[in-house]
Design an enzyme around this catalytic site. Sequence first.
Site, PDB file in Angstrom:
ATOM      1  N   THR A  76      -0.836   6.135  -2.831  1.00  0.00           N
ATOM      2  CA  THR A  76       0.398   6.585  -2.185  1.00  0.00           C
ATOM      3  C   THR A  76       1.073   5.523  -1.331  1.00  0.00           C
ATOM      4  O   THR A  76       2.245   5.663  -0.995  1.00  0.00           O
ATOM      5  CB  THR A  76       0.119   7.812  -1.290  1.00  0.00           C
ATOM      6  N   LEU A  84      -3.224   0.701   0.566  1.00  0.00           N
ATOM      7  CA  LEU A  84      -3.402   1.015   1.980  1.00  0.00           C
ATOM      8  C   LEU A  84      -3.789   2.469   2.208  1.00  0.00           C
ATOM      9  O   LEU A  84      -4.489   2.782   3.168  1.00  0.00           O
ATOM     10  CB  LEU A  84      -2.112   0.719   2.762  1.00  0.00           C
ATOM     11  N   SER A  85      -3.307   3.355   1.351  1.00  0.00           N
ATOM     12  CA  SER A  85      -3.578   4.779   1.548  1.00  0.00           C
ATOM     13  C   SER A  85      -3.499   5.484   0.210  1.00  0.00           C
ATOM     14  O   SER A  85      -2.778   5.050  -0.700  1.00  0.00           O
ATOM     15  CB  SER A  85      -2.563   5.380   2.533  1.00  0.00           C
ATOM     16  N   SER A  86      -4.258   6.583   0.100  1.00  0.00           N
ATOM     17  CA  SER A  86      -4.261   7.321  -1.152  1.00  0.00           C
ATOM     18  C   SER A  86      -4.505   8.790  -0.885  1.00  0.00           C
ATOM     19  O   SER A  86      -4.935   9.177   0.197  1.00  0.00           O
ATOM     20  CB  SER A  86      -5.346   6.777  -2.094  1.00  0.00           C
TER      21      SER A  86
END
Length: 313
Positions: A76, A84-86
């Site tokens: 994401t 960095l983010s999921s």
Amino acid sequence: MARARGRLVRDIADQGVFDGEPEWREAFAAVPRHLFVPSYFGPSAGGWRRMWGEDPDPGRRRSWLEGVYTDTPLATRLRDGELLSSSSQPSLMARMLAELRVRDGDRVLEIGAGTGWNAALLAYRLGSAHVTTVDLDPDITDSARRHLDAAGLHPHVVTGDGARGCRADAPYDRILATCALDTVPRPWLEQTRPGGLILTPFATGLVRLTVHGPDRAEGRFLPTPAYFVPLRGTEPRTAGEPSAKGVARHVLDNERFRFLLTLTAGRLTPAEALEVWQREHHPVRERFGLTADAGTLTAWLDDPEGPYRWRLT
């Protein structure tokens, strides 16, 4: 969307994840994932391609929705090609929530806000006032708040260092980390009630610790493999070089052997890990555990006081 969501819930239920915890099946059926991943990045030749729900092309919108309600993790947030983010794999999220063993009235701290979907599931199950989620990146917490508002759920979203917990809402009955760490931060122990649980990724697994006081917690790993983005500002544990001398390729490629290598990184060489692996008949994850005690962290096999103990910090 409702049909796709129902199919995902059935897929998770068919794995037995909700057995004994039907409240989580209700939460997954009620809290729509698409509100939390309005866009994500899918792999494509030479890099990533953005999938989003407002794409003007109807075929790409269908692909976005299909991805949202497939049992798979979704990237994401990227920066210079780095993840960095999921949004974690839904069945893994469900398994972690079930293993957290929450009960009505429990207060939960989540480390790693991500998209906000996990906090939303907790808030639906326990009530928004009982849930706090923290993340270091203000862009992540801002988007998580927007997603949660869209879902009509309002847990406390905090921008801060997850390794420090959140004293303002402590004490907690449960702490759940959705990012990988190299240690068990002492503030988590201090902010958890005695008898409370901490469930966190570690090495390439998930460990559930029972807190015995502000400086001690102990517990075993769960059977489930788990790979998470590291907590911001930390480095993941490494598993050594795959071509380690003296260890056959098929052993190095064995996922459970690599768990042992990663868990004991810097404490056992690959050859020493192989000796343990063979002597103990290829031990499964559940035979391993961690003890956090007065600022030290020790990994062990079978018995915290047994012959196989490795001080990690």
